[in-house]
Design an enzyme around this catalytic site. Structure first.
Site, PDB file in Angstrom:
ATOM      1  N   HIS A  18       1.067  -1.223   0.499  1.00  0.00           N
ATOM      2  CA  HIS A  18       0.177   0.443   0.343  1.00  0.00           C
ATOM      3  C   HIS A  18       0.948   1.454   0.212  1.00  0.00           C
ATOM      4  O   HIS A  18       1.745   1.615   0.762  1.00  0.00           O
ATOM      5  CB  HIS A  18      -0.870   0.018   1.271  1.00  0.00           C
ATOM      6  CG  HIS A  18      -2.239   1.137   1.001  1.00  0.00           C
ATOM      7  ND1 HIS A  18      -3.274   0.878   0.388  1.00  0.00           N
ATOM      8  CD2 HIS A  18      -1.662   2.422   1.776  1.00  0.00           C
ATOM      9  CE1 HIS A  18      -3.945   2.179   0.400  1.00  0.00           C
ATOM     10  NE2 HIS A  18      -3.553   3.081   1.372  1.00  0.00           N
ATOM     11  N   ASP A  69     -14.534   2.556   7.314  1.00  0.00           N
ATOM     12  CA  ASP A  69     -13.827   3.428   6.825  1.00  0.00           C
ATOM     13  C   ASP A  69     -13.922   4.027   5.637  1.00  0.00           C
ATOM     14  O   ASP A  69     -13.995   5.188   4.721  1.00  0.00           O
ATOM     15  CB  ASP A  69     -12.481   2.610   6.469  1.00  0.00           C
ATOM     16  CG  ASP A  69     -11.355   3.407   5.856  1.00  0.00           C
ATOM     17  OD1 ASP A  69     -10.935   4.164   6.007  1.00  0.00           O
ATOM     18  OD2 ASP A  69     -11.060   3.432   4.250  1.00  0.00           O
ATOM     19  N   ARG A 102     -13.553  12.321   4.923  1.00  0.00           N
ATOM     20  CA  ARG A 102     -12.034  13.161   5.314  1.00  0.00           C
ATOM     21  C   ARG A 102     -11.693  14.234   3.651  1.00  0.00           C
ATOM     22  O   ARG A 102     -10.810  15.614   3.589  1.00  0.00           O
ATOM     23  CB  ARG A 102     -11.027  11.992   5.380  1.00  0.00           C
ATOM     24  CG  ARG A 102     -11.275  12.114   6.854  1.00  0.00           C
ATOM     25  CD  ARG A 102     -10.283  10.674   6.959  1.00  0.00           C
ATOM     26  NE  ARG A 102      -8.731  10.562   6.314  1.00  0.00           N
ATOM     27  CZ  ARG A 102      -8.198   9.578   5.917  1.00  0.00           C
ATOM     28  NH1 ARG A 102      -8.606   9.051   5.640  1.00  0.00           N
ATOM     29  NH2 ARG A 102      -6.637  10.224   5.499  1.00  0.00           N
ATOM     30  N   SER A 135      -7.144   4.168   8.403  1.00  0.00           N
ATOM     31  CA  SER A 135      -7.787   3.934   7.406  1.00  0.00           C
ATOM     32  C   SER A 135      -7.289   2.966   6.398  1.00  0.00           C
ATOM     33  O   SER A 135      -8.050   2.374   5.900  1.00  0.00           O
ATOM     34  CB  SER A 135      -7.674   4.962   6.301  1.00  0.00           C
ATOM     35  OG  SER A 135      -8.961   4.788   5.021  1.00  0.00           O
ATOM     36  N   LYS A 162      -8.160  -1.314   6.331  1.00  0.00           N
ATOM     37  CA  LYS A 162      -9.089  -2.396   4.870  1.00  0.00           C
ATOM     38  C   LYS A 162      -8.014  -3.551   4.910  1.00  0.00           C
ATOM     39  O   LYS A 162      -8.018  -4.551   4.265  1.00  0.00           O
ATOM     40  CB  LYS A 162      -8.762  -1.585   3.684  1.00  0.00           C
ATOM     41  CG  LYS A 162      -9.451   0.015   3.502  1.00  0.00           C
ATOM     42  CD  LYS A 162     -10.118   0.495   2.270  1.00  0.00           C
ATOM     43  CE  LYS A 162      -7.983   1.525   2.319  1.00  0.00           C
ATOM     44  NZ  LYS A 162      -8.936   2.624   2.845  1.00  0.00           N
TER      45      LYS A 162
END
Length: 460
Positions: free
Chosen positions: A90, A169, A176, A191, A195
């Site tokens: 990520h 989320d 946001r 966040s 996930k």
């Protein structure tokens, strides 16, 4: 003796507590997350809490509680039936950041499962799912059963959150972006990890951006975020490392949607132009760590060379196409990469002075891409698959006035003017070449991340 009654919680009290600098306990965090997932909190109250959290920050304990509560706010994916270690990558978000389309097939080609749950454009950065949407027919909204079927067949899948996966989320992520509360280490960490943890990962490789294109512009904030994510994920049982990587210029030569996918396919086909050497190198390094943490090699360096082999022999390309087809994508779009690119308006921006490209404000360049039509200002807005920028000069390059600097692709001609102004503001020229900046400046694993956080929090 009777048990002491537990006082009911009220959102306005939690807003005030966070506003006044207090720290919420796991029960209070869990209350907010459950109500968010159940959509029982008015958005104005949730916005107020987000702003209070942004202004005062979240403690390490609050961040961990928020990540776990969001992970548990819906269904979770169980990769145990895949028979492989489940590993993902990520990025904290960048401009031209398209490594997902490379590392997923590279790592899967080397024997790990890559269940990748991705997002859409946020702020000045592009979204992996928006880029995949430029492939006709591609489906990212899979059920968990479909997700598992693609993983069984291809070893990798890139999907969106399902309605039942981390629903809290999904609400907070969109809010946001609309309330100016994106750039918060605690909120970013929770966040991202909610996930990833919901995907049941055995290991995770984080790409934490630094420099002018990062969400967090201060080096200390970037380091804190990297260490925080490693410690939070490790505490939840997922082996994790974080590479701090340069975002002082766009990654590769393109930033947009289809043009980024096309650039990755060129690399997977073995093309090696000098202007995207950074994209190739970073992708191999990230994939190398994924392969290593997935137990396929003894070191990350061995993982790097395994990934390089999968790139060279075409295995990763074959797997990428199999994944796209399995998720409904039309592979004929890749027969003619340039012919499949159909922008509404095109402009070649020529260099407005001679000199070395000394610095780039990559955030400003990201907004230029967004204003061309490639991004969105409000959640749910459509994006233009063919909008974006192709850069002809990278940081450190010597350019002469009048030579092509960048090609802009917009939805229509009226959308070209503002991005041109933003690009000109974003570029700094000099008479001397700038110093080189390392692509990867630091790596955090559990031990040095814990040490960093201890030293940082004790001195603050």
């Amino acid at each position: 003796m009777s048990k002491r009654a537990v006082s009911p919680l009220h959102m306005i009290d939690l807003i005030r507590k966070k506003r006044d600098g207090g720290a919420l306990d796991p029960r209070e965090i869990g209350f907010i997350v459950a109500a968010t997932a159940g959509e029982s909190i008015p958005l104005e109250q949730l916005s107020a809490w987000l702003m209070a959290a942004w202004l005062n920050g979240l403690t390490i304990e609050e961040t961990g509680a928020l990540a776990v509560a969001m992970r548990d706010s819906g269904e979770k994916f169980d990769p145990s039936r895949l028979g492989k270690q489940a590993v993902d990558k990520h990025s904290t978000g960048g401009v031209g950041d398209k490594t997902s389309f490379l590392v997923a097939p590279l790592a899967a080609a080397c024997g790990v499962a890559v269940p990748m749950i991705s997002g859409r454009a946020l702020g000045h950065t592009g979204g992996t799912l928006d880029k995949l949407d430029s492939i006709p027919g591609f489906r990212s909204a899979l059920t968990l059963a479909e997700f598992e079927a693609v993983l069984q067949q291809c070893g990798a899948a890139i999907v969106s959150q399902t309605p039942t996966l981390v629903p809290a989320d999904r609400v907070l992520y969109a809010l946001r972006d609309r309330t100016g509360t994106v750039e918060s280490p605690g909120l970013i960490c929770a966040s991202i990890l909610s996930k990833k943890l919901a995907a049941g990962l055995n290991a995770l490789v984080l790409d934490v951006k630094t420099g002018s294109g990062a969400f967090l512009r201060e080096r200390a904030d970037e380091e804190f975020l990297a260490a925080l994510m490693v410690v939070t994920a490790e505490a939840a049982g997922t082996r994790t490392v974080a590479l701090m990587t340069d975002m002082g210029e766009p990654l590769g030569r393109t930033a947009g949607n289809w043009i980024e996918v096309a650039e990755c396919v060129e690399l997977l086909r073995g093309e090696m132009p000098a202007d995207n050497a950074d994209l190739r190198e970073l992708s191999l390094r990230l994939a190398g760590w994924m392969i290593h943490l997935g137990g396929r090699t003894q070191t990350a360096e061995q993982g790097y060379w395994a990934a390089a082999g999968a790139l060279a022999d075409g295995t990763a390309l074959k797997l990428f196409f199999e994944m796209v087809k399995a998720q409904g994508g039309d592979l004929t779009v890749f027969d003619d990469l340039k012919g499949s690119h159909k922008p509404g308006a095109t402009l070649v921006l020529k260099a407005w002075r001679s000199g070395y490209v000394a610095a780039m404000d990559t955030t400003e360049l990201g907004w230029a891409v967004q204003r061309l039509g490639a991004g969105r200002e409000k959640a749910g807005e459509p994006v233009d698959a063919h909008a974006g920028i192709e850069f002809h000069a990278r940081r450190g390059a010597r350019v002469e006035e009048g030579q092509p600097f960048a090609t802009l692709y917009a939805t229509n001609e009226a959308m070209l003017s503002e991005p041109v102004d933003r690009i000109k503001r974003a570029i700094t020229f000099s008479d001397e070449p700038p110093e080189e900046i390392p692509l990867v400046s630091h790596i955090f694993a559990r031990e040095n991340a814990e040490k960093y956080l201890r030293e940082t929090t004790s001195s603050s």
